[in-house]
Design a protein around this motif. Structure first.
Motif, PDB file in Angstrom:
ATOM      1  N   CYS A   1       0.834  -1.192   0.000  1.00 15.38           N
ATOM      2  CA  CYS A   1       0.000   0.000   0.000  1.00 15.38           C
ATOM      3  C   CYS A   1       0.872   1.246   0.000  1.00 15.38           C
TER       4      CYS A   1
ATOM      5  N   GLY B   1      -0.942   4.204  -0.180  1.00  9.73           N
ATOM      6  CA  GLY B   1      -1.978   5.218   0.057  1.00  9.73           C
ATOM      7  C   GLY B   1      -1.415   6.245   1.028  1.00  9.73           C
ATOM      8  N   THR B   2      -2.172   7.325   1.278  1.00 11.04           N
ATOM      9  CA  THR B   2      -1.635   8.428   2.084  1.00 11.04           C
ATOM     10  C   THR B   2      -1.133   7.988   3.456  1.00 11.04           C
ATOM     11  N   ALA B   3      -1.968   7.231   4.174  1.00  8.11           N
ATOM     12  CA  ALA B   3      -1.582   6.850   5.533  1.00  8.11           C
ATOM     13  C   ALA B   3      -0.304   6.022   5.503  1.00  8.11           C
ATOM     14  N   CYS B   4      -0.221   5.092   4.574  1.00  9.22           N
ATOM     15  CA  CYS B   4       0.966   4.244   4.479  1.00  9.22           C
ATOM     16  C   CYS B   4       2.157   5.041   3.963  1.00  9.22           C
TER      17      CYS B   4
ATOM     18  N   CYS C   1      -4.138   2.445  -0.918  1.00  9.81           N
ATOM     19  CA  CYS C   1      -5.047   2.134   0.196  1.00  9.81           C
ATOM     20  C   CYS C   1      -5.678   0.744   0.098  1.00  9.81           C
ATOM     21  N   LEU C   2      -5.405  -0.023   1.118  1.00 13.40           N
ATOM     22  CA  LEU C   2      -5.962  -1.373   1.224  1.00 13.40           C
ATOM     23  C   LEU C   2      -7.018  -1.423   2.332  1.00 13.40           C
ATOM     24  N   GLY C   3      -7.407  -0.262   2.832  1.00 15.77           N
ATOM     25  CA  GLY C   3      -8.459  -0.218   3.841  1.00 15.77           C
ATOM     26  C   GLY C   3      -7.990  -0.579   5.241  1.00 15.77           C
ATOM     27  N   GLY C   4      -6.687  -0.577   5.452  1.00 16.97           N
ATOM     28  CA  GLY C   4      -6.182  -0.893   6.789  1.00 16.97           C
ATOM     29  C   GLY C   4      -5.322   0.238   7.309  1.00 16.97           C
ATOM     30  N   CYS C   5      -5.723   1.474   6.993  1.00 16.60           N
ATOM     31  CA  CYS C   5      -4.896   2.660   7.261  1.00 16.60           C
ATOM     32  C   CYS C   5      -4.423   2.740   8.709  1.00 16.60           C
TER      33      CYS C   5
ATOM     34  N   VAL D   1       0.889  -0.976   5.445  1.00 10.64           N
ATOM     35  CA  VAL D   1       0.208  -2.251   5.266  1.00 10.64           C
ATOM     36  C   VAL D   1       0.611  -2.894   3.938  1.00 10.64           C
TER      37      VAL D   1
HETATM   38  S1  FES Z   1      -3.370   4.076   3.106  1.00  8.12           S
HETATM   39 FE1  FES Z   1      -2.508   2.098   3.304  1.00  8.12          FE
HETATM   40  S2  FES Z   1      -4.206   0.975   3.990  1.00  8.12           S
HETATM   41 FE2  FES Z   1      -5.086   2.930   3.680  1.00  8.12          FE
END
Ligand code: FES
Ligand SMILES: Cc1cc2nc3c(=O)[nH]c(=O)nc-3n(C[C@H](O)[C@H](O)[C@H](O)COP(=O)(O)O)c2cc1C
Ligand code: SF4
Ligand code: SF4
Lengths: 149, 386
Positions: free
Chosen positions: A75, A77-80, A116-120, A125
């Motif tokens: 992932c 995504g932003t959080a990751c 994003c894999l939904g595990g932010c 992740v």
């Molecule tokens: S940003 Fe990585 S799981 Fe949502």
């Protein structure tokens, strides 16, 4: 191939699958979209190849290359990303010579970078086949990959 | 039973990257069908309503309503000009309501509890509660449901527990790549749709990523721009090419190759793209860049003029260095360096060969004696002195 193809064609006909769903079905069955099957399906169901090719290349989930035994979805995504996903990707590039969408020569690993894999809340992740792994760092990910046979 | 709207069919459109959500909805649908809550003759009436689950296939733009409809129809997810709006002519040409599941979930509450009771929570214009996905650099992360109108600080500090590892929180990115970055100075403002819009951000589906001083704002803006640039469907020029030009400038800044005028160009491009793109993706794509230039201009200037990355993230601007007075020669860094860039003998001071170093940061994280520090890249450091 003949028998499998017939099976697939039946599923498509019975469920009246859309072009996108045909691709999703192939991807689910083979883990990638095999062009020989797709071409045959197009011929038998009289689907314009250009149409289906347009859809195939639009959606990033599809791959026309055979995938490795383990699909590593990292992932970014932003959080990751803010929690160091870049470092994990760099490690995979360095240690396993992986690139986004590429498979290792021994056909063991395929890398896919996703958003994003939904595990932010467990960032960073990754998903290996259908398993989630969270709170990763370079060593943890390395150990997970090394434990896979 | 009163029937408010005669609808025939509903769809859940869920990203394929959310297999757990897919599984949960599949199970819920099974339960509902078994209980006769959807399908034919719902609760013994002559009302029929089928619900189907459609999985996405990895395209961000498919969140845009007209693209989502095209995707459910099995086509490429390309947005279409509106009007006609989906409510007039949507899926397969029928009037269609496109909403987030959370929005629909509020309807039974409003009907059962009454609109007035629903509006008791929240602000005058933004009623009710909202679920946020709190993530990033706070102690606690996860899904949080709060009444609209509470101060942002309450979410970040009370629920989120504040910063990780004693770092300093800089801001919160809301609304994902279409949103903006709200700096700490505004943490006392209420969380509602209107205030977020005033600050140049959006609530979106409720992402709230907390950012601390180890996150480089310019790199983050570059990251979002790279994302929207890749995800642009390519239909219109401002979004397809404009975001690419913005990305090139941002890359220049993170590599210390930009000039102050580039910021003006970024703002100009950003505003054009917002005004002239067809769909929400393009119209919001510049938000992260525009809000960060507005609120974190000093970080951009630090990169451009001083050639410093304050968060020590941008590789071209930093260098790793072993403090001779702190290094005990434990050899941990040397053994773990992936490119053999560290020289030294056991119990003797180690040294990094900056020509070999790929700035992976492994030694920095591993050194127990905090002997490894990040400093400004030597070429720029000397340049500043002259
Ligand atoms: S940003 Fe990585 S799981 Fe949502
Ligand atoms: C590029 C883009 C991506 C979007 N992604 C989502 C999404 O992931 N989830 C969502 O609920 N809405 C998303 N939207 C917003 C929807 O198009 C739509 O406006 C929204 O679902 C309206 O419903 P609401 O008022 O209930 O939020 C996206 C919009 C755009 C332009
Ligand atoms: S704004 Fe971007 S994503 Fe939207 S239609 Fe135009 S090119 Fe496609
Ligand atoms: S940053 Fe990485 S490459 Fe550079 S010296 Fe440290 S471990 Fe080696």
């Amino acid at each position: 191939m003949e028998e499998k193809l017939k099976e697939i064609i039946d599923v498509i006909r019975i469920n009246k699958l859309s072009y996108l769903e045909i691709l999703q079905l192939l991807q689910e069955k083979f883990n990638f979209v095999p062009m020989d099957y797709l071409n045959k399906i197009c011929e038998m169901l009289e689907i314009p190849k250009s149409k289906i090719y347009g859809i195939l290349t639009f959606y990033s989930q599809f791959s026309t290359n055979e995938r490795g035994k383990y699909l590593i979805r990292i992932c970014d995504g932003t959080a990751c990303h803010v929690k160091g996903a870049t470092k994990l990707i760099e490690m995979l590039k360095r240690n396993y010579h992986l690139e986004d969408g590429k498979t290792t020569q021994d056909k063991k690993f395929t890398l896919q970078v996703v958003a994003c894999l939904g595990g932010c809340f467990l960032a960073p992740v990754c998903m290996i086949n259908s398993h989630y792994h969270g709170s990763l760092d370079e060593n943890k990910l390395k150990n997970i990959l090394e434990s896979l046979k | 039973m009163d029937i408010l709207l005669v609808l025939k069919k509903g769809y859940f459109y869920i990203r394929a990257e959310y297999p757990i959500a897919v599984e949960h909805i599949q199970k819920a649908l099974e339960v509902c069908y078994n209980l006769g809550l959807c399908g034919r003759n719902i609760l013994g009436t002559n009302f029929n309503f089928d619900i189907e689950l459609k999985k996405g296939a990895g395209a961000f733009v498919c969140g845009e309503e007209t693209a989502l409809i095209a995707s459910i129809e099995g086509k490429r997810g390309m947005p279409k000009p509106r009007p006609p709006f989906p409510a007039e002519k949507g899926l397969y040409g029928s009037p269609t309501c496109v909403n987030n599941v959370e929005t629909f979930v509020n309807i039974p509450i409003i009907i059962n509890e009454g609109a007035e009771n629903f509006a008791k929570l929240g602000t005058e214009k933004s009623g009710g509660t909202k679920i946020f996905s709190l993530a990033g650099k706070t102690k606690n992360t996860g899904l949080v449901e709060v009444p609209l109108g509470i101060p942002l600080a309450k979410i970040v500090y009370d629920i989120g527990g504040g910063a990780l590892n004693g770092r300093k929180i800089k801001g919160v990115q809301t609304g994902g790549p279409s949103g903006g970055c709200i700096p700490v100075e505004f943490f006392n403002t209420p969380v509602d749709y209107e205030t977020f819009a005033e600050l140049g951000s959006i609530m979106g589906s409720g992402g709230m990523i907390v950012i601390d001083d180890t996150v480089c704002i310019v790199e983050l803006a570059r990251y979002f721009t790279e994302f929207v640039q890749k995800e642009s469907c390519g239909k219109c020029v401002p979004c397809r090419i404009g975001t690419k030009r913005m990305l090139e400038i941002l890359e220049k800044i993170t590599k210390a190759k930009a000039e102050v005028e580039d910021l003006t160009t970024l703002e100009m491009l950003g505003n054009y793209i917002k005004e002239t793109s067809l769909c929400g993706l393009g119209q919001t794509a510049p938000n992260p860049v525009l809000t960060t230039i507005k609120y974190f201009r000093d970080e951009y200037i630090a990169h451009i003029v001083d050639k410093i990355c304050p968060a020590a993230v941008c590789k071209e601007l930093i260098e790793y260095y072993i403090e001779p007075t702190k290094c005990v020669g434990c050899t941990v860094c040397l053994k773990n360096c992936p490119v053999e860039a560290i020289e030294g003998k056991t119990k003797q001071t180690h040294k990094i060969n900056i020509l070999k170093c790929i700035k992976c940061g492994i030694c920095f994280t591993l050194c127990k004696y905090k002997a490894i520090t990040v400093k400004q890249a030597t070429i720029y450091a000397t340049e500043n002195k002259n």
